[in-house]
Design a protein around this motif. Structure first.
Motif, PDB file in Angstrom:
ATOM      1  N   ALA A 221      -7.199   1.191  -6.720  1.00 55.14           N
ATOM      2  CA  ALA A 221      -6.519   2.475  -6.590  1.00 55.14           C
ATOM      3  C   ALA A 221      -6.768   3.072  -5.207  1.00 55.14           C
ATOM      4  CB  ALA A 221      -7.003   3.430  -7.679  1.00 55.14           C
ATOM      5  N   GLY A 222      -7.980   2.876  -4.684  1.00 59.89           N
ATOM      6  CA  GLY A 222      -8.275   3.394  -3.353  1.00 59.89           C
ATOM      7  C   GLY A 222      -9.395   2.621  -2.699  1.00 59.89           C
ATOM      8  N   ALA A 223      -9.353   2.533  -1.382  1.00 60.59           N
ATOM      9  CA  ALA A 223     -10.417   1.905  -0.598  1.00 60.59           C
ATOM     10  C   ALA A 223     -10.586   2.717   0.671  1.00 60.59           C
ATOM     11  CB  ALA A 223     -10.069   0.448  -0.285  1.00 60.59           C
TER      12      ALA A 223
ATOM     13  N   ARG B  24       0.849  -1.192   0.000  1.00 63.74           N
ATOM     14  CA  ARG B  24       0.000   0.000   0.000  1.00 63.74           C
ATOM     15  C   ARG B  24       0.883   1.239   0.000  1.00 63.74           C
ATOM     16  NH1 ARG B  24      -1.502  -3.945   3.297  1.00 63.74           N
ATOM     17  NH2 ARG B  24      -3.596  -4.828   3.156  1.00 63.74           N
ATOM     18  N   GLY B  25       0.333   2.317  -0.542  1.00 60.91           N
ATOM     19  CA  GLY B  25       1.084   3.568  -0.556  1.00 60.91           C
ATOM     20  C   GLY B  25       0.779   4.383   0.674  1.00 60.91           C
ATOM     21  N   LEU B  26      -0.385   5.018   0.690  1.00 58.25           N
ATOM     22  CA  LEU B  26      -0.860   5.778   1.851  1.00 58.25           C
ATOM     23  C   LEU B  26      -1.936   4.945   2.539  1.00 58.25           C
ATOM     24  CD1 LEU B  26      -0.986   8.446   3.486  1.00 58.25           C
ATOM     25  CD2 LEU B  26      -2.739   9.202   1.867  1.00 58.25           C
TER      26      LEU B  26
ATOM     27  N   VAL C  17       2.229  -1.590  -6.201  1.00 57.60           N
ATOM     28  CA  VAL C  17       1.400  -1.575  -4.999  1.00 57.60           C
ATOM     29  C   VAL C  17       0.145  -2.401  -5.234  1.00 57.60           C
ATOM     30  CG1 VAL C  17       2.214   0.677  -4.232  1.00 57.60           C
ATOM     31  CG2 VAL C  17       0.182   0.533  -5.669  1.00 57.60           C
ATOM     32  N   GLU C  18      -0.380  -3.001  -4.161  1.00 56.43           N
ATOM     33  CA  GLU C  18      -1.642  -3.716  -4.271  1.00 56.43           C
ATOM     34  C   GLU C  18      -2.809  -2.738  -4.202  1.00 56.43           C
ATOM     35  OE1 GLU C  18      -1.349  -6.583  -1.167  1.00 56.43           O
ATOM     36  OE2 GLU C  18       0.056  -7.852  -2.265  1.00 56.43           O
ATOM     37  N   THR C  19      -2.825  -1.897  -3.162  1.00 53.40           N
ATOM     38  CA  THR C  19      -3.816  -0.826  -3.029  1.00 53.40           C
ATOM     39  C   THR C  19      -3.069   0.472  -2.783  1.00 53.40           C
ATOM     40  OG1 THR C  19      -5.497  -2.325  -2.162  1.00 53.40           O
ATOM     41  CG2 THR C  19      -5.779   0.025  -1.709  1.00 53.40           C
ATOM     42  N   ALA C  20      -3.339   1.475  -3.614  1.00 51.41           N
ATOM     43  CA  ALA C  20      -2.555   2.706  -3.533  1.00 51.41           C
ATOM     44  C   ALA C  20      -2.894   3.527  -2.295  1.00 51.41           C
ATOM     45  CB  ALA C  20      -2.764   3.530  -4.798  1.00 51.41           C
ATOM     46  N   PHE C  21      -4.191   3.756  -2.044  1.00 45.46           N
ATOM     47  CA  PHE C  21      -4.616   4.593  -0.919  1.00 45.46           C
ATOM     48  C   PHE C  21      -5.715   3.858  -0.154  1.00 45.46           C
ATOM     49  CE2 PHE C  21      -4.572   7.165  -4.929  1.00 45.46           C
ATOM     50  CZ  PHE C  21      -3.240   7.551  -4.870  1.00 45.46           C
ATOM     51  N   SER C  22      -5.636   3.901   1.162  1.00 41.06           N
ATOM     52  CA  SER C  22      -6.716   3.284   1.941  1.00 41.06           C
ATOM     53  C   SER C  22      -6.870   3.994   3.276  1.00 41.06           C
ATOM     54  CB  SER C  22      -6.453   1.792   2.166  1.00 41.06           C
ATOM     55  OG  SER C  22      -5.351   1.580   3.019  1.00 41.06           O
ATOM     56  N   ALA C  23      -8.125   4.064   3.710  1.00 44.43           N
ATOM     57  CA  ALA C  23      -8.456   4.515   5.061  1.00 44.43           C
ATOM     58  C   ALA C  23      -9.496   3.541   5.584  1.00 44.43           C
ATOM     59  CB  ALA C  23      -9.000   5.940   5.051  1.00 44.43           C
ATOM     60  N   ASN C  24      -9.199   2.895   6.688  1.00 43.05           N
ATOM     61  CA  ASN C  24     -10.008   1.782   7.183  1.00 43.05           C
ATOM     62  C   ASN C  24     -10.336   2.012   8.650  1.00 43.05           C
ATOM     63  OD1 ASN C  24     -11.126  -0.674   7.899  1.00 43.05           O
ATOM     64  ND2 ASN C  24      -9.221  -1.831   7.688  1.00 43.05           N
ATOM     65  N   ALA C  25     -11.604   2.262   8.952  1.00 43.72           N
ATOM     66  CA  ALA C  25     -12.036   2.470  10.333  1.00 43.72           C
ATOM     67  C   ALA C  25     -12.639   1.212  10.946  1.00 43.72           C
ATOM     68  CB  ALA C  25     -13.047   3.609  10.395  1.00 43.72           C
ATOM     69  N   HIS C  26     -12.512   0.074  10.257  1.00 45.51           N
ATOM     70  CA  HIS C  26     -12.954  -1.215  10.793  1.00 45.51           C
ATOM     71  C   HIS C  26     -11.770  -2.187  10.853  1.00 45.51           C
ATOM     72  CE1 HIS C  26     -17.369  -0.566  10.741  1.00 45.51           C
ATOM     73  NE2 HIS C  26     -17.128   0.194   9.696  1.00 45.51           N
TER      74      HIS C  26
END
Length: 514
Positions: free
Chosen positions: A442-444, A362-364, A389-398
């Motif tokens: 690209a993002g999740a 992952r990137g960010l 990268v597998e996933t470039a950007f991610s924000a995960n609250a779970h």
């Protein structure tokens, strides 16, 4: 012409940034330079945007000239005295399992540290020096000469342990954001001000020589694993030029520090070594990370702010604010720039710019969960290349961390009550990013129904190529997330403002026409 900027300066070393449009870690082509000082003239070649100079004259003016750049002049601080560690009876080149020699060297090095005058330098000369953990003091420079290796022993019999708190109740030892006794780092400092650790030498944590990597989440002999370099409650610290490798756990861990500059380091560990994060600023303010190369077994940079205790304990929490990451090369690792999952004190004003991330999964990446509390705000990624990268950007609250990470209260998509344990993510700017070899998405962005991810702004993101061998996989570590392959930006309980609406569909990515 553009003038280089001075990033870090000590009595004998400097780090300069040679700003070049489009350049990240390396310059487009190597350039010749000339360094002039009262000691004479030195010529050389550099291929790095952040160029490290050594062999400077203390207390003297220097002039640096490089092809295509304006000249820059600077004056090094004076050195009040140079102490050679070899003069204190060090045992050279002992075997890593020779614990008697390691104890003798630790004692000798402690005497050498005590002998270094305020404003002076302790130099460790060429050779392999095996020693038990060494504590440094403030207002000194610890210089690792080229060819010097300060190596931790492979055994831990008699290894000192850092308690969870000091006599005043301030957190010293920690583990995953909570106070906890831990084995002291091979090199560490507590409450030091004006400390510099520098040189062309190497700090070797011997993580793979002992059994450290075989018990990543355990406690043994009442303590957690040591870091490679641990700075606790320090101020005005410079880390410059050296290599640090094979830490028993996190490689560099500044904890509760302020005004920290990290420049021109090489931070390495095997790709399969557990939890060997590269650099984890925790509850720190005003941190600059420039020109560092990472190749580690976990996150390259993981920014943290402590973890709320299971019963809501929060007296150890403090925010992290003001982290600038520039011209770094991140190779491998689980993430390039990661925030969390221990972020209960809050993380604010973080920028990663002009960096290159190669094969970092992952990137960010931002990760948190119910129960953590705290806020993340003011996060930026600009002019970054993500390659493989597998996933470039991610924000995960779970994020399903901790023993209860898969419980319904953590993973439920039904709104929960907002309380002290509710985490908030607000403000992510992503601009001018190129993605090559994209695997999953690209993002999740996965927020909480009671606290959605807000104010995500994405501009000029280009997916240049896809990984043909990618296997569909959930892009974040949370339950109830479908597998993805070659997808755009997927969002749930998140507000995304993207200048390319096609990326927001969550459908497979269409590459731009050539």
């Amino acid at each position: 012409m553009t003038r280089p900027s001075l990033i870090a300066l000590t009595t004998r070393m400097a780090a300069l940034c040679l700003p070049t449009p489009g350049a990240r870690h390396h310059l487009p082509a190597a350039v010749r330079f000339r360094l002039t000082s009262p000691s004479g003239e030195t010529v050389g070649v550099t291929d790095r945007v952040v160029t490290v100079l050594d062999g400077l004259t203390p207390g003297a003016g220097h002039r640096f000239e490089a092809e295509g750049f304006a000249a820059i002049e600077f004056t090094t601080p004076a050195c009040t005295g140079l102490v050679e560690a070899a003069g204190f009876g060090l045992v050279p080149d002992s075997a890593p399992d020779d614990l008697d020699a390691a104890r003798a060297n630790a004692t000798a090095l402690a005497r050498a540290v005590a002998a270094a005058p305020e404003g002076g330098t302790l130099q460790l000369g060429p050779g392999v020096w095996t020693a038990f953990p060494l504590a440094l003091k403030g207002r000194m420079t610890f210089h690792l000469a080229e060819g010097a290796v300060l190596r931790a022993p492979s055994g831990r019999a008699g290894w000192p342990i850092l308690p969870a708190r000091d006599a005043a109740g301030v957190m010293l030892g920690s583990w995953e954001g909570l106070p906890a006794a831990c084995f002291a780092a091979p090199l560490h400092a507590i409450g030091a001000e004006g400390l510099a650790i520098e040189g062309r030498g190497t700090l070797d944590g011997s993580g793979g020589r002992g059994d450290w990597w075989t018990w990543p989440k355990e406690t043994r002999e009442g303590a957690r694993r040591p870091r490679g370099l641990h700075l606790v409650g320090c101020r005005d610290v410079t880390l410059l030029g050296f290599t640090i490798r094979d830490a028993p756990s996190w490689t560099i861990h500044p904890q509760g520090c302020a005004r920290l500059t990290v420049a021109g380091l090489t931070v390495i560990a095997p790709h399969d070594s557990p939890n060997t994060d590269g650099l984890n600023p925790e509850s720190c303010r005003d941190v600059t990370i420039c020109g560092v190369r990472f190749s580690v077994g976990d996150d390259c940079i993981a920014i943290k702010a402590g973890k709320r205790g299971p019963d809501g304990e929060d007296d150890h929490l403090a925010e992290t604010r003001g982290v600038a990451v520039r011209h770094c090369l991140m190779e491998r690792g689980h993430g390039g720039l990661v925030i969390g999952s221990e972020m209960s004190g809050g993380v604010h004003d973080v920028a990663v710019e002009d960096c290159e991330m190669v094969g970092t999964d992952r990137g960010l990446r931002l990760k948190t969960r119910r129960g953590r509390g705290g806020r993340i705000s003011g996060i930026a990624m600009r002019r970054v290349l993500l390659d493989g990268v597998e996933t470039a950007f991610s924000a995960n609250a779970h994020y399903h961390c901790d023993a209860d990470g898969h419980d319904e209260r953590v993973q439920s998509r039904a709104p929960a009550a907002v309380d002290a344990g509710t985490p908030f993510i607000d403000g992510i700017d992503i601009e001018d990013v190129e993605i090559r070899g994209l695997g999953h998405a690209a993002g999740a962005f996965l927020g909480l129904p009671e606290a959605p991810v807000r104010n995500v702004r994405i501009r000029r993101v280009r997916v240049a190529s896809l990984d043909p061998d990618a296997i569909a996989t959930p892009p974040v570590m949370a339950d109830h997330v479908r597998p993805m392959r070659h997808e755009g930006i997927a969002a749930e309980q998140a507000e995304i403002d993207c200048d390319d609406p096609a990326l927001l569909s969550g459908n497979p990515v269409s590459l731009p026409s050539s």
